[in-house]
Scaffold this motif. Sequence first.
Motif, PDB file in Angstrom:
ATOM      1  N   ALA A   9       0.557   6.079  10.315  1.00 29.07           N
ATOM      2  CA  ALA A   9       0.171   4.825  10.975  1.00 29.07           C
ATOM      3  C   ALA A   9       1.293   3.808  10.858  1.00 29.07           C
ATOM      4  O   ALA A   9       1.574   3.072  11.831  1.00 29.07           O
ATOM      5  N   CYS A  10       1.950   3.762   9.732  1.00 30.34           N
ATOM      6  CA  CYS A  10       3.071   2.830   9.556  1.00 30.34           C
ATOM      7  C   CYS A  10       4.265   3.240  10.409  1.00 30.34           C
ATOM      8  O   CYS A  10       4.971   2.377  10.933  1.00 30.34           O
ATOM      9  N   PRO A  49      -4.103  13.437  -0.315  1.00 30.24           N
ATOM     10  CA  PRO A  49      -2.896  13.601   0.487  1.00 30.24           C
ATOM     11  C   PRO A  49      -3.113  13.327   1.975  1.00 30.24           C
ATOM     12  O   PRO A  49      -2.234  12.790   2.641  1.00 30.24           O
ATOM     13  N   LEU A  50      -4.298  13.659   2.490  1.00 25.80           N
ATOM     14  CA  LEU A  50      -4.583  13.381   3.899  1.00 25.80           C
ATOM     15  C   LEU A  50      -4.624  11.881   4.155  1.00 25.80           C
ATOM     16  O   LEU A  50      -4.065  11.387   5.138  1.00 25.80           O
ATOM     17  N   ALA A  51      -5.258  11.139   3.260  1.00 24.19           N
ATOM     18  CA  ALA A  51      -5.303   9.681   3.406  1.00 24.19           C
ATOM     19  C   ALA A  51      -3.905   9.077   3.345  1.00 24.19           C
ATOM     20  O   ALA A  51      -3.563   8.184   4.129  1.00 24.19           O
ATOM     21  N   VAL A  52      -3.081   9.580   2.438  1.00 21.17           N
ATOM     22  CA  VAL A  52      -1.709   9.072   2.311  1.00 21.17           C
ATOM     23  C   VAL A  52      -0.911   9.412   3.567  1.00 21.17           C
ATOM     24  O   VAL A  52      -0.179   8.564   4.102  1.00 21.17           O
ATOM     25  N   VAL A  75      10.247   0.780   1.660  1.00 23.21           N
ATOM     26  CA  VAL A  75       9.376  -0.118   2.437  1.00 23.21           C
ATOM     27  C   VAL A  75       9.650  -1.590   2.122  1.00 23.21           C
ATOM     28  O   VAL A  75       9.286  -2.465   2.905  1.00 23.21           O
ATOM     29  N   TRP A  76      10.288  -1.861   0.982  1.00 26.28           N
ATOM     30  CA  TRP A  76      10.635  -3.241   0.631  1.00 26.28           C
ATOM     31  C   TRP A  76      12.067  -3.577   1.026  1.00 26.28           C
ATOM     32  O   TRP A  76      12.352  -4.704   1.418  1.00 26.28           O
ATOM     33  N   LEU A  77      12.974  -2.608   0.928  1.00 25.19           N
ATOM     34  CA  LEU A  77      14.381  -2.883   1.212  1.00 25.19           C
ATOM     35  C   LEU A  77      14.683  -2.920   2.703  1.00 25.19           C
ATOM     36  O   LEU A  77      15.508  -3.700   3.150  1.00 25.19           O
ATOM     37  N   ALA A  78      14.058  -2.034   3.443  1.00 27.79           N
ATOM     38  CA  ALA A  78      14.356  -1.930   4.868  1.00 27.79           C
ATOM     39  C   ALA A  78      13.077  -1.686   5.650  1.00 27.79           C
ATOM     40  O   ALA A  78      12.918  -0.652   6.290  1.00 27.79           O
ATOM     41  N   LEU A 108       0.828  -1.208   0.000  1.00 30.42           N
ATOM     42  CA  LEU A 108       0.000   0.000   0.000  1.00 30.42           C
ATOM     43  C   LEU A 108       0.864   1.261   0.000  1.00 30.42           C
ATOM     44  O   LEU A 108       0.643   2.185  -0.791  1.00 30.42           O
ATOM     45  N   ASN A 109       1.875   1.294   0.867  1.00 27.50           N
ATOM     46  CA  ASN A 109       2.783   2.442   0.906  1.00 27.50           C
ATOM     47  C   ASN A 109       3.519   2.598  -0.415  1.00 27.50           C
ATOM     48  O   ASN A 109       3.682   3.700  -0.927  1.00 27.50           O
ATOM     49  N   SER A 110       3.982   1.501  -0.955  1.00 26.81           N
ATOM     50  CA  SER A 110       4.705   1.517  -2.225  1.00 26.81           C
ATOM     51  C   SER A 110       3.814   2.034  -3.355  1.00 26.81           C
ATOM     52  O   SER A 110       4.222   2.890  -4.148  1.00 26.81           O
TER      53      SER A 110
END
Length: 116
Positions: A110-111, A101-104, A62-65, A8-10
């Motif tokens: 949160a993450c 942008p607020l949702a992102v 988010v995938w590498l670290a 999701l972040n990616s």
Amino acid sequence: MPWWLSLLNSSLGIISAGFGVVAVIRPQTLAPSGCGEPGRRFYPAMYAARSVPLGLLVAVVVWLAPAQQSTVLVLAAAAAAQLGDVAIGVVHRIPGMVVFPLAVAVLHLACVIYLL
């Protein structure tokens, strides 16, 4: 971080970078109507200079670290940038510049909390 949060972040990082590219190619797509000043590509280019590298950095980090402090810092910086976009959207009364942008920003924050 669970794989679905990374995905999701990616995805949102790539979408954010895409908005930066669109801002440069077609500034009128993102700019409010009536912004016909002579240097109308200047501010979209400035936006793209921030959103493209930061969005791609989020998409990769988010995938590498996924559990390192660098990930927390990148996500916090991305959230701060998105909250800046929200503030601009509120001031200029552009709902599309507030909602997404607020949702992102909320997801990134949160993450960050999850990783801490």
